[in-house]
Design a protein around this motif. Structure first.
Motif, short mmCIF file in Angstrom:
data_model
loop_
_atom_site.label_atom_id
_atom_site.label_comp_id
_atom_site.label_asym_id
_atom_site.label_seq_id
_atom_site.Cartn_x
_atom_site.Cartn_y
_atom_site.Cartn_z
N GLY A 441 -72.53 -79.01 43.06
CA GLY A 441 -71.17 -79.03 43.77
C GLY A 441 -70.49 -77.88 44.22
O GLY A 441 -69.55 -77.88 44.82
N ILE A 442 -71.17 -76.66 43.82
CA ILE A 442 -70.45 -75.29 43.85
C ILE A 442 -71.01 -74.84 45.33
O ILE A 442 -72.04 -74.59 45.55
CB ILE A 442 -70.81 -74.58 42.80
CG1 ILE A 442 -70.31 -75.08 41.60
CG2 ILE A 442 -70.06 -73.15 43.06
CD1 ILE A 442 -70.38 -74.21 40.23
N GLN A 443 -70.19 -74.32 46.15
CA GLN A 443 -70.49 -73.68 47.32
C GLN A 443 -70.45 -72.21 47.20
O GLN A 443 -69.74 -71.65 46.69
CB GLN A 443 -69.40 -73.99 48.30
CG GLN A 443 -69.29 -75.53 48.72
CD GLN A 443 -68.14 -75.89 49.83
OE1 GLN A 443 -68.33 -75.43 50.66
NE2 GLN A 443 -67.21 -76.62 49.09
N THR A 444 -71.49 -71.54 47.74
CA THR A 444 -71.69 -70.01 47.75
C THR A 444 -72.04 -69.54 49.05
O THR A 444 -72.77 -70.08 49.78
CB THR A 444 -72.47 -69.33 46.60
OG1 THR A 444 -73.89 -69.95 47.04
CG2 THR A 444 -72.22 -70.09 45.14
N ASP A 445 -71.90 -68.12 49.36
CA ASP A 445 -72.24 -67.43 50.49
C ASP A 445 -72.93 -66.21 49.85
O ASP A 445 -72.51 -65.56 48.89
CB ASP A 445 -71.08 -67.03 51.29
CG ASP A 445 -70.44 -68.30 52.17
OD1 ASP A 445 -71.28 -69.05 52.49
OD2 ASP A 445 -69.31 -68.33 52.21
N LEU A 446 -74.16 -65.66 50.41
CA LEU A 446 -74.76 -64.63 49.90
C LEU A 446 -74.18 -63.34 50.69
O LEU A 446 -73.90 -63.57 51.84
CB LEU A 446 -76.20 -64.56 50.28
CG LEU A 446 -77.11 -65.56 49.39
CD1 LEU A 446 -78.55 -65.54 49.87
CD2 LEU A 446 -76.84 -65.45 48.02
N GLN A 447 -74.09 -62.29 49.96
CA GLN A 447 -73.36 -61.07 50.35
C GLN A 447 -74.26 -60.04 50.15
O GLN A 447 -74.74 -59.65 49.07
CB GLN A 447 -72.20 -60.76 49.99
CG GLN A 447 -71.29 -59.70 50.47
CD GLN A 447 -70.09 -59.13 49.52
OE1 GLN A 447 -69.92 -59.67 48.67
NE2 GLN A 447 -69.59 -58.55 50.57
N THR A 448 -75.29 -59.75 51.14
CA THR A 448 -76.65 -58.61 51.09
C THR A 448 -76.21 -57.12 51.58
O THR A 448 -75.97 -57.08 52.68
CB THR A 448 -77.74 -59.31 51.77
OG1 THR A 448 -77.99 -60.86 51.15
CG2 THR A 448 -78.92 -58.55 51.33
#
Length: 591
Positions: A441-448
């Motif tokens: 249930g954890i939302q994440t965004d990738l920062q590349t």
């Protein structure tokens, strides 16, 4: 070439150099190819100033040496600029004897005065923000050794208390030229800082960079290549009196994409390639036709990990480095325990590493005599998303109707995952971490981002939330990575303090368990009895396993494909391909 010299800049990280071909290979003839070794790096060098470097993509393993070096196969210390050394019975005095008639690359004498300058004026100089000062702090009062010139070839270090890692640390510290750099140390810029800090940046003309290693910089074209040429004044000769290194030139091409590294190697343009698990089967089939050999160096010595920014401090402007709501999550041990159970490392090993590796559990390499295994009692975490959810709900977190995780105040649990852009396998790890966390249930965004930018965010700006990274661990001496694990260490990324005037921070504090780790490292450094040191480092490993400042992932096997024309290879995960770079030879390719 000393493994420890590569470690210092670092750094974490892993130092992996692979061999490449120069551009326009159609113009190469056999004579050029047999006199030139070609290497590849995913990033430009950040600086030519050894003391100011924090990037693993550096020129320094080629151009500098310290007093001693580390054998990449045996891990034993060997003579380098110093031909011998002695340690007093009380372990407080270490005396080095320099080689006779050493010279810098400009032909000037390399003397005891250069050693005195390097340590006293650079490494011990509080005005110069170098990570290498961490290597030399002794005891809980951060006292440095004192240095005395005994004669023209002998120099004596006196320690304030026994410090077992000192000799091995000497392999991590390059000796720098006093005649070329002293004025920059003594002169200040407009801000009152030593000019040395901005001296020998990557924009400096290569001929001005004075070195003592096997090679010197011939030219540098940003975003394209660095070319090295043999240092004619390098100290080493072989048994027949022949000047070393044997290879005349090294070309180090800058290619950000590791996919392009593979393409260049398969097309015959590259001499060597760091073999990724996903390409191992393909390359293994091509060994004979491609006239190369894949060398197995054993398990890598570094750690691959996920970590959160636990820093609760603020910038000099009063802005928290981490959103206070997110900081409360990250600093909640129950939250970190849930994350440990949520990451499916076996799936990583199977899908990303193709089974070529082992699950990691410890901050110390398995090859180390100080490694504490799960069988010896080290706490471990197996994939169990149900357990992760249970821990979270017991800690006050809750789920909405869409099964998204909320904290006790109703805030959606969401954050960024930072990862460097140059390594596709690292990005694959970050993507799976994202998937695994989404399953609870954890939302994440990738920062590349490029790795040099990543380093700035982690070590200076501190404006990050979660990071998927790598750091090189100590094998023989865990104190080599004290800069990562101790609270005031330059690479203590998950709770980075600051002693820099440029990046002042307020409200920083170390946790009690961080302070315990500090004390254990100090205790181990003073202890000479190996069984007691093993016990001390065992306690350190247990604290890391309990407190989870980082989540260890998978330890891959170190594989390097090298063209058969490259001779005298002694490859290992510890030393890499280039630890004995001055001994490598190039022969003609066989049909």
């Amino acid at each position: 070439m000393s493994r420890s010299l590569r470690l210092a800049v670092v750094l974490v990280l892993s130092f992996c150099f692979t061999i490449f071909a120069a551009c326009r290979p159609q113009l190469w003839d056999t004579e050029i190819k047999t006199s030139q070794l070609s290497l590849v790096t995913p990033s430009d060098p950040a600086t030519f100033n050894y003391a100011m470097n924090t990037s693993p993509y550096s020129v320094f393993p080629f151009i500098y040496q310290g007093l001693v070096k580390e054998n990449g196969i045996t891990n034993k210390l060997e003579p380098a600029l110093a031909e011998s050394w002695t340690v007093s019975e009380d372990r407080l005095k270490i005396t080095f004897m320099l080689r006779d008639k050493l010279k810098w690359s400009d032909g000037k004498p390399l003397t005891v005065d250069d050693v005195m300058f390097t340590y006293n004026d650079i490494y011990f100089n509080e005005k110069i923000p170098t990570i290498y000062r961490d290597f030399l702090r002794i005891g809980n009062k951060d006292i440095f050794p004192s240095i005395q010139k005994l004669d023209e070839r002998r120099i004596e270090f006196t320690l304030p208390e026994p410090f077992t890692p000192f000799l091995r640390k000497s392999a991590s510290l390059a000796i720098l030229p006093a005649h070329a750099l002293r004025n920059s140390v003594l002169s200040n810029d407009a801000n009152g800082n030593p000019q040395f800090i901005s001296t020998w940046g990557a924009d400096t003309s290569p001929e001005k960079i004075i070195v003592n290693g096997a090679y010197q910089i011939e030219s540098y074209t940003p975003s394209e290549r660095v070319i090295f040429k043999r240092n004619p004044y390098y100290w080493r000769k072989d048994a027949q009196g022949q000047q070393m290194p044997y290879i005349k030139n090294i070309v180090w091409q800058i290619i950000p994409s590791t996919d392009n590294h593979l393409l260049r190697f398969r097309s015959g343009e590259l001499d060597s390639l760091s073999v990724k698990p996903e390409t191992f089967a393909l390359l293994k089939r091509e060994e004979k036709r491609g006239k190369f050999t894949i060398h197995n160096g054993g398990l890598k010595t570094g750690i691959s990990f996920v970590t959160f920014n636990l820093n609760q401090a603020s910038s000099s402007q009063g802005k928290p480095f981490v959103n206070p709501i997110k900081s409360r999550w990250f600093n909640n041990l129950a939250f970190r325990r849930a994350i440990a159970y949520a990451i499916d490392r076996k799936r990583m090993k199977t899908n990303i590493y193709r089974g070529i590796g082992e699950l990691q559990h410890s901050p110390i390499a398995e090859q180390s005599p100080y490694y504490l295994s799960p069988e010896q009692g080290l706490k471990t975490y197996s994939y169990n998303p149900q357990q992760a959810r249970k821990i979270l709900t017991e800690a006050g977190f809750k789920y909405n109707s869409q099964q998204q995780l909320l904290d006790k105040d109703g805030n959606s649990v969401k954050f960024n995952i930072l990862v460097k852009s140059e390594d596709q396998s690292r990005i694959a790890l970050a993507v799976q971490v994202q998937e695994d966390l989404n399953n609870i249930g954890i939302q994440t965004d990738l920062q590349t981002l490029s790795f040099n930018t990543v380093l700035q965010k982690i070590l200076a700006k501190r404006d990050w939330e979660c990071y998927v990274g790598n750091f090189e661990a100590g094998v023989v001496e865990p104190n080599e990575v004290a800069l990562f694990w101790t609270s005031n260490g330059s690479f203590h990324m998950f709770n980075k303090n600051s002693k820099s005037k440029k990046y002042t921070i307020t409200g920083w504090k170390a946790t009690e368990w961080e302070k315990e780790i500090d004390e254990l490292f100090q205790e181990a450094a003073k202890e000479a009895d190996e069984s007691k040191r093993k016990q001390i480092y065992g306690e350190f490993q247990q604290i890391v396993a309990e407190q989870l400042p980082v989540f260890f992932l998978v330890n891959p096997i170190s594989l390097q494909a090298v063209r058969n024309r490259v001779e005298n290879i002694e490859y290992s995960a510890v030393g890499g391909l280039l630890w004995n770079i001055d001994e490598l030879r190039l022969g003609r390719e066989e049909g």
